[in-house]
Design an enzyme around this catalytic site. Structure first.
Site, PDB file in Angstrom:
ATOM      1  N   ASN A 237       0.960  -1.088  -0.147  1.00 37.91           N
ATOM      2  CA  ASN A 237       0.108   0.066  -0.005  1.00 37.91           C
ATOM      3  C   ASN A 237       0.633   1.222  -0.095  1.00 37.91           C
ATOM      4  OD1 ASN A 237      -2.902  -0.394   0.096  1.00 37.91           O
ATOM      5  ND2 ASN A 237      -2.134  -2.057   1.710  1.00 37.91           N
TER       6      ASN A 237
ATOM      7  N   LEU B 244       1.122  -1.707  12.828  1.00 37.63           N
ATOM      8  CA  LEU B 244       0.310  -2.379  13.643  1.00 37.63           C
ATOM      9  C   LEU B 244       0.200  -1.822  15.200  1.00 37.63           C
ATOM     10  CD1 LEU B 244       1.466  -5.738  12.242  1.00 37.63           C
ATOM     11  CD2 LEU B 244      -0.337  -4.447  11.535  1.00 37.63           C
TER      12      LEU B 244
ATOM     13  N   LEU C 295      -0.805   0.536  18.417  1.00 36.80           N
ATOM     14  CA  LEU C 295      -1.995   1.734  18.770  1.00 36.80           C
ATOM     15  C   LEU C 295      -1.088   3.148  18.456  1.00 36.80           C
ATOM     16  CD1 LEU C 295      -4.963   1.841  19.417  1.00 36.80           C
ATOM     17  CD2 LEU C 295      -3.958   2.038  21.732  1.00 36.80           C
ATOM     18  N   ILE C 296      -1.816   4.191  17.747  1.00 37.89           N
ATOM     19  CA  ILE C 296      -1.475   5.407  17.760  1.00 37.89           C
ATOM     20  C   ILE C 296      -1.567   6.167  19.007  1.00 37.89           C
ATOM     21  CG2 ILE C 296      -1.570   7.577  16.524  1.00 37.89           C
ATOM     22  CD1 ILE C 296      -0.411   5.720  14.914  1.00 37.89           C
TER      23      ILE C 296
ATOM     24  N   ASN D 232      -6.409   5.576   8.236  1.00 34.31           N
ATOM     25  CA  ASN D 232      -5.986   4.241   8.252  1.00 34.31           C
ATOM     26  C   ASN D 232      -6.733   3.340   7.491  1.00 34.31           C
ATOM     27  OD1 ASN D 232      -4.529   1.846   9.132  1.00 34.31           O
ATOM     28  ND2 ASN D 232      -6.602   1.342  10.281  1.00 34.31           N
TER      29      ASN D 232
ATOM     30  N   HIS E 225      -8.002  -0.572   6.728  1.00 35.66           N
ATOM     31  CA  HIS E 225      -8.425  -2.078   7.312  1.00 35.66           C
ATOM     32  C   HIS E 225      -8.875  -2.876   6.615  1.00 35.66           C
ATOM     33  CE1 HIS E 225      -8.764  -4.559  11.035  1.00 35.66           C
ATOM     34  NE2 HIS E 225      -9.982  -4.818  10.476  1.00 35.66           N
TER      35      HIS E 225
ATOM     36  N   ASP F 195      -9.283   0.881  15.470  1.00 32.69           N
ATOM     37  CA  ASP F 195     -10.501   0.800  14.207  1.00 32.69           C
ATOM     38  C   ASP F 195     -11.671   1.253  14.550  1.00 32.69           C
ATOM     39  OD1 ASP F 195      -8.450  -0.774  13.125  1.00 32.69           O
ATOM     40  OD2 ASP F 195      -9.068  -2.620  13.965  1.00 32.69           O
TER      41      ASP F 195
ATOM     42  N   GLU G 288      -7.794  -2.382  -2.144  1.00 34.18           N
ATOM     43  CA  GLU G 288      -6.896  -1.501  -1.202  1.00 34.18           C
ATOM     44  C   GLU G 288      -5.852  -0.493  -2.353  1.00 34.18           C
ATOM     45  OE1 GLU G 288      -6.060  -3.397   2.987  1.00 34.18           O
ATOM     46  OE2 GLU G 288      -4.549  -3.761   1.648  1.00 34.18           O
TER      47      GLU G 288
HETATM   48  C1  GAR Z   1      -3.272  -4.234   4.600  1.00 31.29           C
HETATM   49  O1  GAR Z   1      -3.913  -5.475   4.183  1.00 31.29           O
HETATM   50  C2  GAR Z   1      -3.674  -3.547   5.374  1.00 31.29           C
HETATM   51  O2  GAR Z   1      -5.055  -3.181   5.394  1.00 31.29           O
HETATM   52  C3  GAR Z   1      -3.577  -4.265   6.860  1.00 31.29           C
HETATM   53  O3  GAR Z   1      -2.287  -4.812   6.732  1.00 31.29           O
HETATM   54  C4  GAR Z   1      -2.084  -5.181   4.925  1.00 31.29           C
HETATM   55  C5  GAR Z   1      -0.683  -4.373   5.012  1.00 31.29           C
HETATM   56  O4  GAR Z   1      -0.224  -4.746   3.418  1.00 31.29           O
HETATM   57  N1  GAR Z   1      -3.672  -3.415   7.918  1.00 31.29           N
HETATM   58  C6  GAR Z   1      -4.239  -3.930   8.903  1.00 31.29           C
HETATM   59  O5  GAR Z   1      -4.633  -5.155   9.302  1.00 31.29           O
HETATM   60  C7  GAR Z   1      -4.503  -3.056  10.048  1.00 31.29           C
HETATM   61  N2  GAR Z   1      -5.353  -3.319  11.225  1.00 31.29           N
HETATM   62  P1  GAR Z   1       0.915  -3.907   2.833  1.00 31.29           P
HETATM   63  O6  GAR Z   1       1.973  -3.981   3.935  1.00 31.29           O
HETATM   64  O7  GAR Z   1       1.344  -4.859   1.702  1.00 31.29           O
HETATM   65  O8  GAR Z   1       0.501  -2.723   2.441  1.00 31.29           O
END
Ligand code: GAR
Length: 190
Positions: free
Chosen positions: A16, A87, A89-90, A104, A106, A147, A176
Site C-alpha cells: 500500500n 500495527l 496503536l497510535i 488508516n 483496514h 479501528d 486497497e
Molecule cells: C493491508 O491489507 C492493510 O489493510 C492491513 O495490513 C496490510 C498491509 O499490507 N492493515 C491492518 O490489518 C491494520 N489493522 P501491505 O504491507 O502490503 O500494505
C-alpha cells in the site's frame, strides 16, 4: 492551495505504501515526505529507499517518547499521517498533534473484524471462519481506539466457498491499491 506533506507509517511489506509513493510522486499539492516503521526487517524500508524517501525506524521506547517522535515529524514538516499496514496503536499525543489528520486502512468491513490483534491474515481467516459472503476494505480516521474512528470509505468484494485467507488477501489488496491513494487525495483536498 496549501501543500499537504504526509508521513506514511507501515510495519510490513508495504505494498500500500508503494502505491501511495507512486500516486503522489508528481502531485502538485500532496507530497510524501518519509516513512516511519517499528519493524527493522520490514520490506517497506527497501521500498522507501527505492523511491528516495527517508525512513525512520523506531522502537517502543521512542514511540512513547512524545518529543522524539514530534521532532522527526516536525523536521519533515508533516501535515497528515497515513497508516498503511501499521500495527501499533497510535498514542494520544499524536492524535492531539494531528486532530482528524490521521487515516488508516483496514482489510475488512468495520465495525466487524476489527480491534486489537486484528490485522493482516488474521482478519481474513476470521472472515472465512465466520462464513461471510462478502468482505472489503475500510478507510477511516484514527482515534485512540483500534479501528474505531470515523469511517470515510468502504468497498466490498465477494467471499466464495473456495476462498482461503490467502486468496481473500489478494482480493483485498487489489481493492486497497485501487482506492487508498485516491481516497487519501480526496480526504486531504476537501
Ligand atoms: C493491508 O491489507 C492493510 O489493510 C492491513 O495490513 C496490510 C498491509 O499490507 N492493515 C491492518 O490489518 C491494520 N489493522 P501491505 O504491507 O502490503 O500494505
Amino acid at each position: 492551495m496549501k501543500r499537504n506533506r504526509i508521513a506514511v507509517f507501515a510495519s510490513g511489506n508495504g505494498t500500500n505504501a508503494e502505491e501511495i509513493f507512486k500516486y503522489f510522486r508528481n502531485h502538485k499539492y500532496i507530497k510524501v515526505c518519509g516513512v516511519l516503521t517499528n519493524n527493522p526487517a520490514a520490506n517497506v524500508i527497501n521500498r522507501a529507499a527505492n523511491h528516495q524517501l527517508p525512513c525512520h525506524i523506531f522502537d517502543r521506547k521512542t514511540f512513547s517518547d512524545k518529543e522524539k517522535m514530534q521532532s522527526i515529524l516536525n523536521e519533515w514538516e508533516v501535515d497528515a499521517v497515513v497508516l498503511a499496514g501499521f500495527l501499533w496503536l497510535i498514542p494520544g499525543y499524536l492524535i492531539k498533534q494531528y486532530p482528524e489528520r490521521i487515516i488508516n486502512i483496514h482489510p475488512a468491513l468495520l465495525p466487524r473484524f476489527g480491534g486489537k490483534g486484528m490485522y493482516g491474515m488474521r482478519v481474513h481467516q476470521a472472515v472465512i471462519d465466520s462464513g461471510e459472503k462478502e468482505s472489503g476494505i475500510t478507510i477511516h480516521q484514527v482515534n485512540e481506539e483500534y479501528d474505531k474512528g470515523k469511517i470515510i470509505f468502504q468497498a466490498k468484494c465477494a467471499v466464495t466457498p473456495q476462498d482461503t485467507a490467502e486468496t481473500l488477501a489478494g482480493k483485498i489488496h487489489d481493492l486497497e491499491h485501487r482506492f487508498y491513494p485516491k481516497i487519501i487525495e480526496q480526504w486531504l483536498m476537501q
